[in-house]
Structure formats: structure tokens, C-alpha cells
Design a protein around this motif. Structure first.
Motif, PDB file in Angstrom:
ATOM      1  N   PHE A 140      14.087  -6.778 -13.441  1.00 25.83           N
ATOM      2  CA  PHE A 140      13.651  -6.508 -12.074  1.00 25.83           C
ATOM      3  C   PHE A 140      12.369  -5.677 -12.073  1.00 25.83           C
ATOM      4  CE2 PHE A 140      13.611  -3.395  -8.602  1.00 25.83           C
ATOM      5  CZ  PHE A 140      13.501  -4.244  -7.501  1.00 25.83           C
ATOM      6  N   ALA A 141      12.334  -4.639 -12.911  1.00 23.73           N
ATOM      7  CA  ALA A 141      11.175  -3.752 -12.955  1.00 23.73           C
ATOM      8  C   ALA A 141       9.916  -4.493 -13.396  1.00 23.73           C
ATOM      9  CB  ALA A 141      11.454  -2.581 -13.895  1.00 23.73           C
ATOM     10  N   SER A 142      10.049  -5.278 -14.441  1.00 27.68           N
ATOM     11  CA  SER A 142       8.871  -5.971 -14.979  1.00 27.68           C
ATOM     12  C   SER A 142       8.332  -7.020 -14.017  1.00 27.68           C
ATOM     13  CB  SER A 142       9.206  -6.617 -16.330  1.00 27.68           C
ATOM     14  OG  SER A 142      10.275  -7.538 -16.193  1.00 27.68           O
ATOM     15  N   THR A 143       9.213  -7.716 -13.298  1.00 32.32           N
ATOM     16  CA  THR A 143       8.758  -8.755 -12.360  1.00 32.32           C
ATOM     17  C   THR A 143       8.157  -8.152 -11.091  1.00 32.32           C
ATOM     18  OG1 THR A 143      11.000  -8.923 -11.439  1.00 32.32           O
ATOM     19  CG2 THR A 143      10.400 -10.472 -13.175  1.00 32.32           C
ATOM     20  N   LYS A 144       8.503  -6.908 -10.783  1.00 30.16           N
ATOM     21  CA  LYS A 144       7.999  -6.264  -9.572  1.00 30.16           C
ATOM     22  C   LYS A 144       6.874  -5.261  -9.865  1.00 30.16           C
ATOM     23  CE  LYS A 144      10.642  -8.523  -6.903  1.00 30.16           C
ATOM     24  NZ  LYS A 144      10.042  -9.537  -5.985  1.00 30.16           N
ATOM     25  N   ASN A 180       0.818  -1.206   0.000  1.00 25.66           N
ATOM     26  CA  ASN A 180       0.000   0.000   0.000  1.00 25.66           C
ATOM     27  C   ASN A 180       0.860   1.267   0.000  1.00 25.66           C
ATOM     28  OD1 ASN A 180       0.966  -0.404   2.597  1.00 25.66           O
ATOM     29  ND2 ASN A 180      -0.872   0.366   3.601  1.00 25.66           N
ATOM     30  N   CYS A 181       2.194   1.108   0.034  1.00 27.99           N
ATOM     31  CA  CYS A 181       3.098   2.247  -0.048  1.00 27.99           C
ATOM     32  C   CYS A 181       3.485   2.502  -1.511  1.00 27.99           C
ATOM     33  CB  CYS A 181       4.372   1.991   0.764  1.00 27.99           C
ATOM     34  SG  CYS A 181       4.110   1.886   2.541  1.00 27.99           S
ATOM     35  N   VAL A 182       3.851   3.730  -1.802  1.00 30.14           N
ATOM     36  CA  VAL A 182       4.369   4.054  -3.135  1.00 30.14           C
ATOM     37  C   VAL A 182       5.838   3.642  -3.152  1.00 30.14           C
ATOM     38  CG1 VAL A 182       4.768   5.849  -4.841  1.00 30.14           C
ATOM     39  CG2 VAL A 182       2.787   6.001  -3.311  1.00 30.14           C
ATOM     40  N   ARG A 183       6.143   2.581  -3.868  1.00 33.50           N
ATOM     41  CA  ARG A 183       7.507   2.036  -3.869  1.00 33.50           C
ATOM     42  C   ARG A 183       8.314   2.627  -5.023  1.00 33.50           C
ATOM     43  NH1 ARG A 183       6.048  -4.250  -3.579  1.00 33.50           N
ATOM     44  NH2 ARG A 183       4.665  -3.536  -5.241  1.00 33.50           N
ATOM     45  N   ILE A 184       9.435   3.235  -4.665  1.00 32.88           N
ATOM     46  CA  ILE A 184      10.289   3.918  -5.650  1.00 32.88           C
ATOM     47  C   ILE A 184      11.720   3.447  -5.482  1.00 32.88           C
ATOM     48  CG2 ILE A 184      11.049   6.150  -6.536  1.00 32.88           C
ATOM     49  CD1 ILE A 184       8.656   7.418  -5.176  1.00 32.88           C
ATOM     50  N   VAL A 185      12.379   3.211  -6.586  1.00 31.13           N
ATOM     51  CA  VAL A 185      13.811   2.890  -6.586  1.00 31.13           C
ATOM     52  C   VAL A 185      14.519   3.974  -7.403  1.00 31.13           C
ATOM     53  CG1 VAL A 185      15.586   1.209  -7.216  1.00 31.13           C
ATOM     54  CG2 VAL A 185      13.353   0.417  -6.417  1.00 31.13           C
ATOM     55  N   VAL A 186      15.460   4.644  -6.769  1.00 26.63           N
ATOM     56  CA  VAL A 186      16.153   5.753  -7.422  1.00 26.63           C
ATOM     57  C   VAL A 186      17.649   5.553  -7.280  1.00 26.63           C
ATOM     58  CG1 VAL A 186      16.510   8.258  -7.443  1.00 26.63           C
ATOM     59  CG2 VAL A 186      14.277   7.329  -6.859  1.00 26.63           C
ATOM     60  N   GLY A 187      18.407   5.846  -8.340  1.00 31.79           N
ATOM     61  CA  GLY A 187      19.849   5.834  -8.173  1.00 31.79           C
ATOM     62  C   GLY A 187      20.641   5.480  -9.408  1.00 31.79           C
ATOM     63  N   ASP A 188      21.920   5.242  -9.165  1.00 31.69           N
ATOM     64  CA  ASP A 188      22.887   4.942 -10.219  1.00 31.69           C
ATOM     65  C   ASP A 188      23.000   3.428 -10.346  1.00 31.69           C
ATOM     66  OD1 ASP A 188      25.021   4.564 -11.861  1.00 31.69           O
ATOM     67  OD2 ASP A 188      26.492   5.536 -10.576  1.00 31.69           O
ATOM     68  N   ASP A 230       6.112   2.155  -8.970  1.00 25.53           N
ATOM     69  CA  ASP A 230       4.966   1.269  -9.235  1.00 25.53           C
ATOM     70  C   ASP A 230       4.197   1.776 -10.453  1.00 25.53           C
ATOM     71  OD1 ASP A 230       5.058  -0.733  -7.268  1.00 25.53           O
ATOM     72  OD2 ASP A 230       4.398   0.695  -5.751  1.00 25.53           O
ATOM     73  N   LYS A 231       3.845   0.858 -11.350  1.00 26.62           N
ATOM     74  CA  LYS A 231       3.208   1.261 -12.602  1.00 26.62           C
ATOM     75  C   LYS A 231       1.886   1.988 -12.378  1.00 26.62           C
ATOM     76  CE  LYS A 231       1.288  -3.408 -13.245  1.00 26.62           C
ATOM     77  NZ  LYS A 231       1.266  -4.579 -14.157  1.00 26.62           N
ATOM     78  N   ARG A 232       1.199   1.704 -11.278  1.00 27.42           N
ATOM     79  CA  ARG A 232      -0.076   2.391 -11.027  1.00 27.42           C
ATOM     80  C   ARG A 232       0.144   3.848 -10.619  1.00 27.42           C
ATOM     81  NH1 ARG A 232      -2.188  -0.131  -5.274  1.00 27.42           N
ATOM     82  NH2 ARG A 232      -0.137  -0.358  -4.284  1.00 27.42           N
ATOM     83  N   TYR A 233       1.392   4.187 -10.238  1.00 25.78           N
ATOM     84  CA  TYR A 233       1.714   5.570  -9.867  1.00 25.78           C
ATOM     85  C   TYR A 233       2.632   6.225 -10.893  1.00 25.78           C
ATOM     86  CZ  TYR A 233      -0.040   4.160  -5.274  1.00 25.78           C
ATOM     87  OH  TYR A 233      -0.828   3.693  -4.241  1.00 25.78           O
ATOM     88  N   ARG A 234       2.695   5.673 -12.083  1.00 27.09           N
ATOM     89  CA  ARG A 234       3.649   6.157 -13.075  1.00 27.09           C
ATOM     90  C   ARG A 234       3.420   7.626 -13.430  1.00 27.09           C
ATOM     91  NH1 ARG A 234       2.997   2.194 -17.822  1.00 27.09           N
ATOM     92  NH2 ARG A 234       4.635   3.504 -18.710  1.00 27.09           N
ATOM     93  N   THR A 235       2.181   8.091 -13.357  1.00 20.85           N
ATOM     94  CA  THR A 235       1.904   9.488 -13.686  1.00 20.85           C
ATOM     95  C   THR A 235       2.298  10.441 -12.562  1.00 20.85           C
ATOM     96  OG1 THR A 235      -0.370   9.234 -12.877  1.00 20.85           O
ATOM     97  CG2 THR A 235       0.008   8.870 -15.230  1.00 20.85           C
TER      98      THR A 235
END
Length: 320
Positions: A126-130, A84-92, A166-171
Motif C-alpha cells: 500500500f505504501a509503495s503504490t501510494k 497538496n495536503c500532507v497525507r499521513i496514516v497512523v495506527g495499529d 508522503d515520501k516528500r515529507y519523510r523528514t
């Protein structure tokens, strides 16, 4: 962060050994680096009220075992975050994401690179499976604004830093264009004397421009707009931000001046001696600029390191 109104900034190549956090005002700096005491690699983030994981793949040439271990750890940490959290991965991630049509839903079509490298394929997998999308390759921009890494010689450029969400929060991730719009001082606008001067200046501008017979409505509007902009300069907010390239001192100006003089002399008389003199002064000027810039960077790093080791030393003492 205050100037650009952001709540979180991801940091790469922090180069601080160990791990920990620093507090300053309403911000916290989290960092993580090597345990061997060396000032190399390292990541972190500055955060206000939220928290995010920031991790780095050290090199695109790292062996497959290291990469497998990295994504195993990343997946384990990612799965601990509630859905239920907005999951974000950011970085190099040292990942060059391409424009392959088969991955279009996950990566979009605006990447700087045409084909994905090994790290890019791992990141896409990784992105597609998650259930994530790579938002950093979704926006249409000029190539110069896509690159996130440039080699020391300036010849090699790459887009290796990415944002996954998360794809549901892509916008929720939007493209932000920074500009330097003129800021007005509200207190000056409230000052009756300054406001009176503004009205007088505007009136004079319009009277001066109205002498020319203008029939076109667009030209009339430009006259009014330019008159207002010019007259409102008295309301401009003074720029209190640090000067860009604060290390640029009198020594740099003198070297640049000599280089400019030698260049003009060479253009006017392109003799071998004048050409050689220009090349010589150019090398000297570039050397001085590098020396002053590195000295300023070294001083800034020392101040940051003092603060890291001494929590009582305020970050406000560190030049921006």
C-alpha cells in the motif's frame, strides 16, 4: 498533550461502541468502534487543529477477504485527500514490517523484525503504490523502544503500530526522546529574597569546594557546574503532575513490606519454610497490586464512559 506539546494523538483499542466525537477545551476526541454494542476493538484520535484517518486491522489472523476489504476502503479514503495536503496514516495495522533489502526505500532498515508477515507485506505494498514511506521503521533505536505491543504474559513483543507519510515529507517525522529535565519556576527567579539566598548558597558551595587544591581544568569546571546545580534547587518548579501509579496505596505498601521482610529472612536462612513463606507472601503481594490497579483502571474507565454519554461531564473530572 499539553505536557509533551503534541497536536495529535492516535488511539488504539478504544473499545467504545459506535462512533462519534467529544469536545474538551481546544481538543476533540474522535472515536469509532463496533456497531454491535460490544466494548471491543475500536480506534480514535485526539486532535487540535488537524484531522487524520485512524483505522485498525482487527487481527493478524483475520481472513484475506477482510484484509482485502480493509485496504480497498483505506485506498478509497486515501485517494479522496488532496495531493497538496500532507497525507499521513497512523495506527495499529497489526503489521510486522521486516528489513528486506528489496523494500529498503520504503521501510528503511531499523525495524524490530527481520521478515515481514502477511500484514506487513500488505502495508508495504500500500505504501509503495501510494508514494508513502513507513517512517516508524526508519529510526535507529534500542529494541525496547521499537516494540509497540506486549502480550499479557510479557513474553511476546512486537512492533505493529506504524506511521506512514508522503515520501516528500519523510523528514517531517522526527524521533522524539522524552526526558525529565529539571524545570525552574520563573517567578521564583524574579523574587529578590530567593535570588539572594541562591547567591549565598552558591558562594558557600564554591568556598567549601575550593579548599581542595584542584589543578585540572575539567575538575574545576565540574565543581562550578555542580555548585550551580545544587544551589539552583530552590528555583525548581514543584511537580504538580499526577503521581505515577496513583493506585499504589497503603494496602500495597504493607504487602510489599511483608514481601521484603520475607525475602530478607529467606536470604539470611534459606530453609524450606522460609522459602515457602517468601513465595506465599510474594503471591499475595502480586495479587493485591493487581487488584488495586484493576480497581483504579475500572474507576477511570467508568468516568470516561460517563463523559462519553454525558457531554456536560467535563473531562477535567477524569484522573490522568
Amino acid at each position: 498533550m499539553k505536557e509533551y506539546n503534541v497536536d495529535l494523538v492516535a488511539l488504539q483499542e478504544v473499545r467504545w461502541p459506535g462512533s462519534g466525537h467529544l469536545k474538551s477545551d481546544n481538543m476533540t476526541v474522535f472515536y469509532s468502534g463496533n456497531d454491535n454494542g460490544r466494548h471491543e476493538y475500536g480506534v480514535g484520535f485526539i486532535v487540535k487543529e488537524s484531522l487524520i484517518c485512524s483505522k485498525e486491522i482487527r487481527s493478524k489472523t483475520a481472513d484475506n477477504d477482510y484484509k482485502d476489504s480493509f485496504y480497498d476502503n483505506l485506498e478509497r479514503v486515501f485517494d479522496l485527500i488532496p495531493r497538496n495536503c500532507v497525507r499521513i496514516v497512523v495506527g495499529d495495522q497489526n503489521a510486522q514490517v521486516g528489513r528486506e533489502h528489496v523494500f529498503r526505500y520504503t521501510i528503511g532498515k531499523e525495524s524490530m523484525h527481520i521478515e515481514s508477515n502477511d500484514n506487513g507485506l500488505r502495508l508495504i505494498s500500500f505504501a509503495s503504490t501510494k508514494g508513502l514511506v513507513i517512517n516508524s521503521t526508519q529510526f535507529q533505536r534500542k529494541e525496547i523502544y521499537k516494540q509497540t505491543w506486549v502480550s499479557p504474559d510479557g513474553k511476546t513483543k512486537s512492533q505493529i503500530d506504524h506511521i506512514l507519510i508522503d515520501k516528500r515529507y519523510r523528514t517531517s517525522v522526527r524521533q522524539k526522546k522524552l526526558n525529565s529535565k529539571t524545570r525552574l519556576e520563573i517567578e521564583k527567579i524574579k523574587d529578590h529574597e530567593i535570588a539572594k539566598t541562591y547567591r549565598q548558597n552558591l558562594n558557600n558551595e564554591l568556598i567549601e569546594k575550593s579548599h581542595n587544591a584542584v589543578q585540572n581544568i575539567d575538575e574545576r569546571w565540574n565543581i562550578v557546574k555542580n555548585s550551580i546545580n545544587k544551589s539552583s534547587e530552590i528555583f525548581k518548579k514543584e511537580n504538580t503532575s499526577h503521581v505515577k501509579n496513583s493506585w499504589y496505596n497503603d494496602r500495597c505498601r504493607e504487602a510489599i513490606g511483608k514481601r521484603a521482610e520475607a525475602r530478607i529472612k529467606m536470604i539470611q536462612d534459606p530453609s524450606p519454610n522460609n522459602t515457602e513463606e517468601f513465595i506465599k507472601t510474594k503471591k499475595i503481594a502480586n495479587k493485591i497490586l493487581r487488584q488495586e490497579k484493576r480497581a483504579a483502571e475500572k474507576d477511570l474507565i467508568q468516568k470516561i464512559e460517563v463523559h462519553r454519554l454525558n457531554q456536560d461531564y467535563s473531562l477535567k473530572n477524569v484522573d490522568q
